[in-house]
Design an enzyme around this catalytic site. Structure first.
Site, PDB file in Angstrom:
ATOM      1  CE1 TYR A 122      -4.262  -1.222  -0.288  1.00  0.00           C
ATOM      2  CE2 TYR A 122      -3.500  -2.861   1.278  1.00  0.00           C
ATOM      3  CZ  TYR A 122      -4.436  -2.420   0.368  1.00  0.00           C
ATOM      4  OH  TYR A 122      -5.539  -3.178   0.086  1.00  0.00           O
ATOM      5  CD  GLU A 215      -3.954 -29.567   2.504  1.00  0.00           C
ATOM      6  OE1 GLU A 215      -4.389 -28.909   1.538  1.00  0.00           O
ATOM      7  OE2 GLU A 215      -3.879 -30.814   2.495  1.00  0.00           O
ATOM      8  CG  ASP A 268      -7.234 -32.189   1.541  1.00  0.00           C
ATOM      9  OD1 ASP A 268      -7.690 -32.739   2.558  1.00  0.00           O
ATOM     10  OD2 ASP A 268      -7.606 -31.070   1.134  1.00  0.00           O
TER      11      ASP A 268
END
Length: 391
Positions: A122, A215, A268
């Protein structure tokens, strides 16, 4: 300063590809050397704008270093350079961005401040909107500067924005603060700071026997809510997806503080899950010269193909997406899966799992285990640990 000036403008004559952790005064000195040599080139008898020689962060420039006495493998970058030139239309803006970020970091270090990458974006967006239009541009430029000055991102005054959390049998104490019992922090756990200096100073105590890297935050919350650490003496840690530096550093610190504790990964069953596991275990090429620093010897608990065949109903399998195939291709061609670790066949096992994923055409999420009941996940983990069923 005199010694620094003897080196090349961007230290490209050094042979080791790593990023130093330096005090602000030395980083500012390196920036001053770069500026002085840049001006020297402009004021020479044959004025020129020097190119920026950067260590290449492409996968093709990665190398794997393996331990001889311990099961430890890490990613390093080799000595292949790429250049950014003001005279080249394709790299001119990147060249200017590096100098803009260098200027900003010099100011930050002079003020003895730390900023996040988001805060830096920014600030740059306001000061130089024609050069900085996205966060990713800032992130890449910071890594360019790390490659240029050979110092860590934190040494530049850029602080990690951590997403991670930790829970379970771990007592933490920040300097001059009360002790935090991570088993009493609820299902959300203890938020991991992005201040790497603070993480290095944490005092830790634990009676755990395992560290479990999870995870996904939702799975972390389920395990913390069920207080799995009362059944299995363990510490839970998550980065809520792809590992951030703060979470990786805390895990690395725990591995140093409690070297006898196995670190087990629960991800996963898909290429992204394996990529996350590999980042914790080997490091990340995307981290450039800092790739190796926070690597830990994480073992793969699950999900794995045996779980898919024995525990996951066919209805819970989801077809692989194009992004899955892209990640799989990248993993398959990476050197981390081409090197044999001493006394183990880890890479071969990983390649076999990856090949099975692609051949099946499907993926499975940890939540698929809920088919057996919401309390099954803790039983699954416990059985795997008792049988030492991890790779």
């Amino acid at each position: 300063m005199g010694e620094l000036l003897k080196n090349s403008i961007f230290f490209s004559d050094q042979h080791l590809c790593h990023a130093d952790i330096l005090p602000p005064s030395e980083v500012r000195a390196r920036i001053e050397v770069a500026v002085l040599n840049f001006l020297k080139n402009l004021n020479s008898s044959t004025p020129s704008v020097p190119d920026l020689p950067l260590i290449s962060r492409k996968m093709s420039n990665s190398r794997v270093s393996r331990g001889l006495l311990i099961e430890s493998t890490k990613i390093f970058l080799s000595h292949s350079f790429c250049t950014q030139s003001l005279m080249n239309e394709n790299t001119a803006n990147s060249f200017i961005r590096v100098w803009k970020v260098m200027e900003m970091c010099y100011q930050i270090l002079g003020q003895e401040k730390k900023v996040t990458q988001r805060e830096l974006f920014y600030k740059l967006l306001c000061d130089s909107p024609q050069y900085f239009t996205s966060q990713s541009q800032v992130n890449r430029t910071i890594q360019d500067l790390v490659a240029l000055l050979r110092c860590s991102r934190y040494s530049l005054g850029v602080m990690a924005s951590s997403r991670g959390a930790v829970a379970g049998r771990l007592l933490l104490q920040e300097p001059n603060q009360e002790v935090v019992d991570c088993s009493a922090c609820g299902s959300s756990g203890y938020a991991i700071s992005g201040d790497l200096n603070l993480l290095e100073k944490l005092v830790m105590k634990s009676d755990a026997r395992y560290i479990i890297v999870v995870e996904k935050h939702a799975i972390f919350q389920r395990l913390a809510e069920d207080r799995i650490f009362n059944q299995i003496p363990c510490i839970l840690i998550t980065a809520k997806g792809y590992p951030d530096i703060g979470t990786r550093l805390l895990l690395h610190r725990m591995s140093r503080e409690f070297p006898e504790l196995p670190i087990l990964g629960l991800v996963d069953w898909n290429p992204a899950g394996l990529a996350i596991l590999c980042t914790f275990k080997f490091g990340s090429v995307a981290m450039g010269l800092e790739a190796y620093r926070y690597a830990c010897n994480v073992k793969w608990l699950g999900l794995r193909k045996d779980d898919i065949e024995q525990l996951i109903p066919e209805e819970s399998l989801v077809p692989l997406k194009p992004r899955d195939h892209q990640i799989a291709k990248s993993l398959g061609s990476s050197e981390i899966l081409q090197v044999n670790v001493p006394n183990a066949m880890i890479q071969d096992n990983y390649k076999e799992e990856l090949a099975f994923m692609i051949h099946s055409g499907y993926r499975a999420e940890i939540e698929a285990l809920y088919f057996h009941g919401y309390d099954f996940l803790a039983k699954y983990i416990g059985k795997k640990i008792v049988q030492a069923n991890y790779i």
